[in-house]
Design a protein around this motif. Structure first.
Motif, mmCIF file in Angstrom:
data_model
loop_
_atom_site.group_PDB
_atom_site.id
_atom_site.type_symbol
_atom_site.label_atom_id
_atom_site.label_comp_id
_atom_site.label_asym_id
_atom_site.label_seq_id
_atom_site.Cartn_x
_atom_site.Cartn_y
_atom_site.Cartn_z
ATOM 1 N N THR A 94 -1.583 27.556 2.993
ATOM 2 C CA THR A 94 -1.785 28.105 1.138
ATOM 3 C C THR A 94 -2.233 27.064 1.548
ATOM 4 O O THR A 94 -3.101 26.884 0.524
ATOM 5 C CB THR A 94 -0.687 28.788 1.457
ATOM 6 N N ARG A 95 -1.688 25.753 1.500
ATOM 7 C CA ARG A 95 -1.259 24.895 1.004
ATOM 8 C C ARG A 95 -2.475 24.149 1.294
ATOM 9 O O ARG A 95 -3.667 22.871 0.343
ATOM 10 C CB ARG A 95 -0.265 23.866 1.312
ATOM 11 N N ALA A 134 2.989 29.724 3.679
ATOM 12 C CA ALA A 134 2.661 28.107 2.105
ATOM 13 C C ALA A 134 2.029 27.086 3.080
ATOM 14 O O ALA A 134 1.257 26.742 2.482
ATOM 15 C CB ALA A 134 4.133 28.154 2.495
ATOM 16 N N THR A 176 -2.187 36.540 -0.270
ATOM 17 C CA THR A 176 -1.621 36.305 0.794
ATOM 18 C C THR A 176 -1.593 38.343 0.772
ATOM 19 O O THR A 176 -1.815 38.932 0.490
ATOM 20 C CB THR A 176 -0.499 35.479 0.990
ATOM 21 N N PRO A 233 6.594 33.403 5.898
ATOM 22 C CA PRO A 233 6.347 32.901 4.421
ATOM 23 C C PRO A 233 6.424 31.161 5.116
ATOM 24 O O PRO A 233 5.302 30.826 4.146
ATOM 25 C CB PRO A 233 7.847 32.674 4.126
ATOM 26 N N ASP A 234 7.052 30.546 5.238
ATOM 27 C CA ASP A 234 6.886 28.948 5.917
ATOM 28 C C ASP A 234 5.103 28.433 6.617
ATOM 29 O O ASP A 234 4.467 28.014 6.013
ATOM 30 C CB ASP A 234 7.776 28.237 6.587
#
Length: 226
Positions: A18-19, A15, A30, A11-12
């Protein structure tokens, strides 16, 4: 807006990518594993896939292969395994790029931009290299002219004049315009040079010679008789 599919079970990492991708203006989707990515690609289109190698259910290489069987989507592979063998295996599997973890998000975005741009250029429709009027056909890539299917041997100036007339088919072009286009602005001859070259050109066009029309007091135009 380019669509990006990020596939990773961390997940990290998802994220973080994605950012940065959203800052670039990309539309981000995702997936948590390769199987989900395969399913998404069956119903949706993406401009690039960023996919981790080591994932549960279906690994990145297997998912990439299955996706490529259905769609031509560029794939950038992420992996903590950075050996030469792993990279070679990835490229031989058909991926477009291979980035090892940990990675620089800015460098990753730069690689993504290049891949999307390159893939878009490859998929873009190629302009037709053939121009035609009546029985005259010019292959601009091959620098070749055929008349009623037979190759015409033209000089560079004859080819230049015919190409200029062809690109402006149906438009009257003055002698000065032809001189400027074919000879260049530094040519100091007179417009009789154009008349002479047109005469020579017509002599090599056979039955298509009359497609070049003389407009008295003005110049010439190329126009199909039909």
């Amino acid at each position: 807006m380019a669509r990006v599919l990020i596939v990773d079970d961390e997940p990290d990492i998802v994220a973080l990518i994605t950012r940065y991708a959203q800052r670039e203006g990309y539309d981000v989707t995702t997936a948590q594993d390769g199987e989900e990515a395969v399913t998404l690609c069956k119903s949706e289109d993406f401009d690039i896939i960023i996919m981790d190698v080591m994932m549960p259910e279906t690994d990145g290489f297997t998912a990439s292969r299955r996706i490529r069987e259905e769609k031509d989507i560029p794939i950038l592979m992420l992996s903590a395994r950075g050996s030469e063998y792993d990279k070679l295996f990835g490229f031989e599997s058909g991926i477009d790029d291979y980035v090892t973890k940990p990675f620089s998000p800015k460098e990753l975005m730069a690689r993504i931009r290049v891949i999307i741009s390159r893939h878009a250029a490859v998929r873009a429709p190629k302009p037709d290299s053939r121009l035609s009027c009546g029985g005259i056909v010019i292959d601009t890539l091959g620098h070749e002219v055929t008349v009623d299917g037979q190759k015409a041997e033209l000089t560079a100036k004859e080819y230049g004049i015919l190409l200029y007339l062809m690109k402006n088919k149906g438009i009257v072009l003055s002698r000065d315009k032809i001189l400027n286009e074919v000879w260049g602005y530094d040519y100091f001859g007179d417009d009789r040079t154009v008349d002479w070259q047109i005469k020579l050109l017509r002599g090599k066009l056979g039955d298509c010679r009359d497609l070049i029309h003389t407009i008295r007091g003005v110049g010439y135009k190329l126009e199909d008789q039909t």
